[in-house]
Motif scaffolding. Structure first.
Motif, short mmCIF file in Angstrom:
data_model
loop_
_atom_site.label_atom_id
_atom_site.label_comp_id
_atom_site.label_asym_id
_atom_site.label_seq_id
_atom_site.Cartn_x
_atom_site.Cartn_y
_atom_site.Cartn_z
N ILE A 1 61.54 52.87 -9.53
CA ILE A 1 60.99 52.30 -8.30
C ILE A 1 60.69 53.41 -7.29
O ILE A 1 59.61 53.47 -6.70
N VAL A 2 61.68 54.30 -7.13
CA VAL A 2 61.53 55.34 -6.12
C VAL A 2 60.39 56.30 -6.46
O VAL A 2 59.57 56.63 -5.60
N VAL A 3 60.34 56.72 -7.73
CA VAL A 3 59.28 57.67 -8.10
C VAL A 3 57.90 57.05 -7.87
O VAL A 3 57.00 57.68 -7.32
N PHE A 4 57.73 55.80 -8.27
CA PHE A 4 56.42 55.16 -8.16
C PHE A 4 56.05 54.81 -6.72
O PHE A 4 54.93 54.99 -6.31
N PHE A 5 57.02 54.27 -5.99
CA PHE A 5 56.66 53.71 -4.70
C PHE A 5 57.06 54.57 -3.51
O PHE A 5 56.77 54.22 -2.38
N PHE A 6 57.77 55.65 -3.77
CA PHE A 6 58.12 56.51 -2.65
C PHE A 6 57.63 57.95 -2.87
O PHE A 6 56.81 58.46 -2.13
N THR A 7 58.14 58.59 -3.95
CA THR A 7 57.85 60.00 -4.15
C THR A 7 56.35 60.26 -4.26
O THR A 7 55.81 61.09 -3.55
N LYS A 8 55.71 59.53 -5.19
CA LYS A 8 54.28 59.76 -5.41
C LYS A 8 53.44 59.53 -4.14
O LYS A 8 52.69 60.42 -3.74
N THR B 1 51.29 62.38 -2.04
CA THR B 1 49.86 62.21 -1.77
C THR B 1 49.58 62.42 -0.28
O THR B 1 48.63 63.11 0.09
N LEU B 2 50.44 61.82 0.55
CA LEU B 2 50.25 61.98 1.99
C LEU B 2 50.43 63.43 2.41
O LEU B 2 49.62 63.96 3.19
N LEU B 3 51.48 64.04 1.88
CA LEU B 3 51.78 65.41 2.30
C LEU B 3 50.69 66.38 1.87
O LEU B 3 50.43 67.38 2.55
N ALA B 4 50.02 66.07 0.75
CA ALA B 4 48.98 66.96 0.26
C ALA B 4 47.84 67.06 1.25
O ALA B 4 47.02 67.97 1.20
N GLY C 1 44.62 55.66 -4.21
CA GLY C 1 45.18 54.41 -3.72
C GLY C 1 45.41 54.51 -2.24
O GLY C 1 44.76 55.31 -1.56
N ARG C 2 46.31 53.72 -1.73
CA ARG C 2 46.60 53.82 -0.30
C ARG C 2 48.07 54.15 -0.12
O ARG C 2 48.89 53.25 -0.01
N PRO C 3 48.38 55.44 -0.15
CA PRO C 3 49.78 55.86 -0.13
C PRO C 3 50.52 55.35 1.10
O PRO C 3 51.67 54.93 1.01
N ALA C 4 49.83 55.37 2.27
CA ALA C 4 50.51 54.95 3.49
C ALA C 4 50.92 53.49 3.38
O ALA C 4 52.01 53.09 3.78
N ARG C 5 50.01 52.69 2.78
CA ARG C 5 50.31 51.27 2.66
C ARG C 5 51.50 51.06 1.71
O ARG C 5 52.39 50.28 1.98
N THR C 6 51.48 51.79 0.56
CA THR C 6 52.59 51.66 -0.38
C THR C 6 53.91 51.99 0.29
O THR C 6 54.90 51.27 0.13
#
Lengths: 361, 513
Positions: free
Chosen positions: B472-479, B483-486, B16-21
């Motif tokens: 909300i946090v797990v789906f839209f922040f943590t994940k 992804t970005l950090l990986a 997906g687009r983690p930065a956009r999320t």
């Protein structure tokens, strides 16, 4: 810490493995012992119910060095002769609990206490519970309990499988019973806050079981088609693989609860915070135990009775089984792959992929 | 490698687009915060156990063996609200908690008025019909003309009004809220002076002739031809029919205001309709320029009369401001310590990844606090000690979701996947666990909320709210963040502080070491 995580890696690959399911009779025996103790404590001692359940009044006076004797004489002075419990809380507080009082009696007693301890009447914290109220909240708590068990059982049966729901609920009932038993045994006060704690544990104990069962389900999805592990073996591996996770989730959940307990008991002495967190603390500990030692073995026993699983067990024992290392790799590649490709993959984690990392060190 | 690629094509969705999320979440958070400021929701509403005050829980009970109805409870709440408001204490609240007929009435009054409250709210409210003897404005003086005061002859007073009643009438100032308390002083077989509910008029009333429990039915209806608009239909039982017939036959012949019959609930006049004719049929219509609400309110008052509720004292709790303050302090302290411990453990165990968990907790905390503020504004959400405890407990439960994901992630890396792949495969599996586990928590809190009273509800509410926030946090922040950090070399290459080092994962069975 890193040593702990090292264990995590070994548990995951099955190099270190605790036999949770095979030794289930031991765990059952331990639990049975606790259950018998609980039943005995409940039968002989019963629960020490707070005034919320029996009806009655409670007065808390905050002043410098109150004495029980002074409070006693104040109570006697009002002419009240019913049951009275006077308790010092910390150094600056005293609590007087009486049976059910009328408004006038309660006002008299407040006046007397204000005079004895020389405090403003509005600084006496009071609580008074009508006699029928306890029945009402007990009834509601029971409705809540049964409602919860039924709804969750249906939900889990849908989200996982019916036998998992049964095993999870048995584990929850086990938790509630033992927690209640500990309360009876130690003689902790049971207040509505305790009941909230109990009900929350139900949710939490299930959370833990869900984490374990989710892995069990994953590991056993293809167990019959792969045919290398019995259901019990696959489930046992799942428990081992989630052991670090269970440990971490329980510890992380216990930390805030512990801090509430510490602050509630230390700073306030008695009340909502202490009662709630004590129930949670005990329940969380019992809940973690049961999801590993009780829920999964029960699930395994239930499933092993199925003809397909019996047949599987026969096949596996005929082959002599596999070493756990290969098993963990086969779990990650799921079904439909021949056993030769398994062997290839089993080697992969230690294969060339890891080499560059080693060099970097 | 090739096997791995095949697998990722099959089971791993595009990241997906983690930065956009993350950007969307940030914008949403800012918008949420701005909304709170725009709405003026900048302060928490503290419960009485945190700031001192008295709360009384009453259990409604029908005095003569009937069944409690939901409408009767609504009516009782109205009556008690009237009584409590008369005390003039700001932020007093009266509400019914629970569901249907299984509701309790909860009264909370901040400050130091404990004793009065308890005495005030416990009485049964009764409905009665009383013929009107005299009527005037809410703050009117004596019924005698100024010239008559010296002689004060009983003959100049309206029929049935004694000098004593007149004196009481003159003294009663209905414009003061304290005089519109209702409650006692409404003896059925004596004449009384009473205020109207809104205080605009006051009355001298004859002894009660029809009692509330003689009303059998009441409802609001609309005239289909539209000539008289909304009206109230009223019928009586056997005794009621006779009594109402006798009363109407007598008063309808009298001059105004004595041709009126007052409907008195809890010592206050709800309505005083003029009787147009003798009504012997046992069913009556009350007409007037009613709105739909007014008509159904009046009908409810009459219905309630048939089934007066008595109140059993459930729980009375009086907390001094001192204790309240120390409980608030303790709650915040416990929260602080709990949070600190969780943060420390996350950092020690998960190192770099622990920062993700700390960040997620921070985001969850911000969302939760903003929700508290907005809910306080919108639905009067009150933060109690049990509520704070719920929020603290949820720190652990929220952090658990991260652990479930992180451990999955590490398992995937142990299986030999690259971190970038593991982030996705681990997520698809952890997601299911997190959703099911959170759902169970949610079920628990919803049931707790509906099966409990008072402080338990506060606990259940915060627990439920924070579970939703957790999702909300797990789906839209943590994940997305993981992804970005990986993609960052520090994590992807397994730096010893990243939480993905071979050592901390135990990937290498160390022969050398």
């Amino acid at each position: 810490m890193s040593r702990v995580s090292g264990i995590g890696g070994r548990l995951y690959r099955g190099e270190t493995s605790f036999d949770f399911i095979g030794k289930r009779r031991t765990w059952y025996a331990i639990s049975a012992l606790f259950l018998i103790l609980s039943a005995g404590a409940l039968g002989l001692q019963g629960l020490k119910l707070g005034i919320e359940f029996k009806g009655g009044s409670s007065f808390m006076v905050s002043t410098n060095n109150p004495t029980v004797a002074a409070a006693e004489s104040a109570v006697k002075g009002t002419g009240y002769s019913g049951e009275t419990v006077i308790q010092k809380i910390g150094t600056g507080k005293i609590r007087i609990q009486t049976g059910d009082l009328t408004n006038a009696q309660s006002n008299d007693l407040q006046n007397a206490l204000a005079k004895t301890f020389n405090v403003d009447i509005n600084n006496i914290d009071t609580q008074s519970i009508g006699p029928s109220w306890g029945k009402e909240i007990t009834r509601k708590a029971l409705y809540g309990l049964f409602g919860f068990l039924i709804v969750v059982m249906i939900y889990l049966a849908m989200a996982f499988e019916p036998k998992m729901a049964i095993a999870a609920i048995i584990a929850v009932i086990h938790d509630v019973f033992i927690t209640v038993g500990i309360y009876a045994l130690v003689g902790f006060d049971v207040t509505p806050a305790t009941v909230i704690g109990f009900l929350t544990i139900l949710g939490y104990s299930l959370y833990d079981t869900v984490v374990v069962f989710d892995k069990v389900r994953e590991n056993t999805k293809a167990v019959t088609s792969v045919g290398k592990l019995t259901y019990s073996q696959a489930a046992n591996l799942a428990v081992n693989q989630t052991l670090v996770r269970s440990f971490n989730t329980s510890l992380i959940a216990l930390l805030p609860v512990g801090s509430i307990l510490f602050v509630g008991a230390g700073l306030l002495g008695a009340g909502t915070l202490k009662d709630l967190s004590l129930a949670l603390f005990i329940g969380l500990a019992v809940g973690t135990y049961s999801s590993i030692f009780i829920a999964t073995p029960i699930l395994a026993v239930l499933r092993e009775r199925e003809p397909a699983m019996k047949a599987l067990a026969k096949r596996v024992s005929a082959r002599g089984g596999l070493t756990p290392v290969e098993v963990s790799a086969s779990q990650s590649s799921l079904s439909g792959i021949s056993s030769t490709s398994h062997a290839d993959k089993a080697d992969r984690p230690r294969g060339p992929r890891n080499q560059p990392k080693r060099k970097r060190r | 490698m090739s096997a791995n690629n095949v697998k990722s094509a099959r089971s791993v969705k595009a990241p997906g687009r983690p930065a956009r999320t993350l950007a969307i979440l940030l914008v949403a958070l800012v918008a949420f915060g701005a909304l709170a400021i725009l709405q003026g929701a900048t302060s928490f509403k503290l419960g009485l156990d945190l700031r001192g005050g008295t709360s009384v829980t009453l259990q409604p009970r029908v005095s003569d063996g009937g069944k409690v109805t939901s409408a009767a409870i609504d009516q009782a709440v109205g009556i008690i609200r009237q009584r409590v408001n008369s005390l003039g204490v700001a932020e007093s609240e009266v509400s019914a908690q629970g569901t249907g007929v299984n509701r309790q009435i909860v009264i909370s009054v901040p400050g130091e008025t404990g004793r009065r409250i308890v005495e005030l709210v416990g009485q049964t409210a009764e409905l009665r019909f009383r013929p009107v003897l005299a009527e005037g404005a809410g703050n009117a003086g004596s019924l005698l003309a100024a010239s008559d005061t010296k002689t004060a002859a009983a003959t100049t007073l309206p029929a049935g009004v004694t000098p004593a009643l007149n004196a009481a009438y003159a003294k009663l100032d209905c414009s003061l809220a304290t005089n519109r308390q209702g409650g006692g002083g409404d003896t059925p077989n004596a004449a009384i002076v009473a205020c109207s509910r809104d205080g605009a008029s006051k009355y001298v009333l004859a002894p009660a002739e029809v009692l509330g429990n003689q009303v059998s039915k009441a409802s609001a209806a609309i005239d289909q031809q539209g000539s008289s608009g909304w009206y109230v239909l009223l019928s009586f039982n056997g005794d009621g029919t006779k009594a109402f017939g006798a009363m109407t036959t007598r008063v309808t012949k009298l001059a105004s205001p004595q041709n009126q019959a007052a409907i008195v609930l809890d010592g206050l006049v709800v309505s005083a309709p003029r009787i147009n004719e003798a009504i012997n049929s046992g069913s009556a219509q009350i007409t007037g320029s009613f709105s739909q609400t007014e008509a159904s309110d009046l009908a409810n008052v009459l219905k309630y009369g048939a089934l007066p509720l008595a109140f059993d004292r459930g729980e009375v709790q009086q907390v001094s401001p001192t204790l309240g303050a120390s409980q608030l302090h303790a709650g915040l302290l416990a929260g602080g310590i709990g949070l600190l411990l969780v943060v420390l453990y996350s950092l020690m165990y998960y190192k770099g990844l622990g920062l993700v968990s700390v960040g997620s907790l921070l985001v969850a905390g911000v969302i939760t606090l903003l929700s508290f503020l907005l809910l306080a504004k919108w639905i009067g959400f009150t933060l109690t000690l049990a509520g704070i405890a719920g929020a603290i407990v949820s720190i652990g439960i929220t952090a658990d979701s991260f652990i479930v994901y992180f451990e999955r992630l590490r398992d995937e890396v142990r299986d030999g996947r690259s971190l970038r792949t593991a982030v996705e495969t681990g997520w698809t599996r952890a997601r299911h666990t997190v959703i099911v586990a959170d759902f169970v928590s949610l079920i628990a809190s919803i049931l707790l909320y509906f099966f409990a009273v008072g402080s338990v509800r506060g606990f259940a509410f915060t627990l439920g709210l924070t579970t939703v926030v957790d999702l909300i946090v797990v789906f839209f922040f943590t994940k997305p963040l993981v992804t970005l950090l990986a993609r960052v070399p520090f994590f992807a290459n397994g730096h010893s502080l990243s939480g993905f080092s071979q050592k901390s994962l135990g990937v290498v069975v160390n022969k050398e070491a």
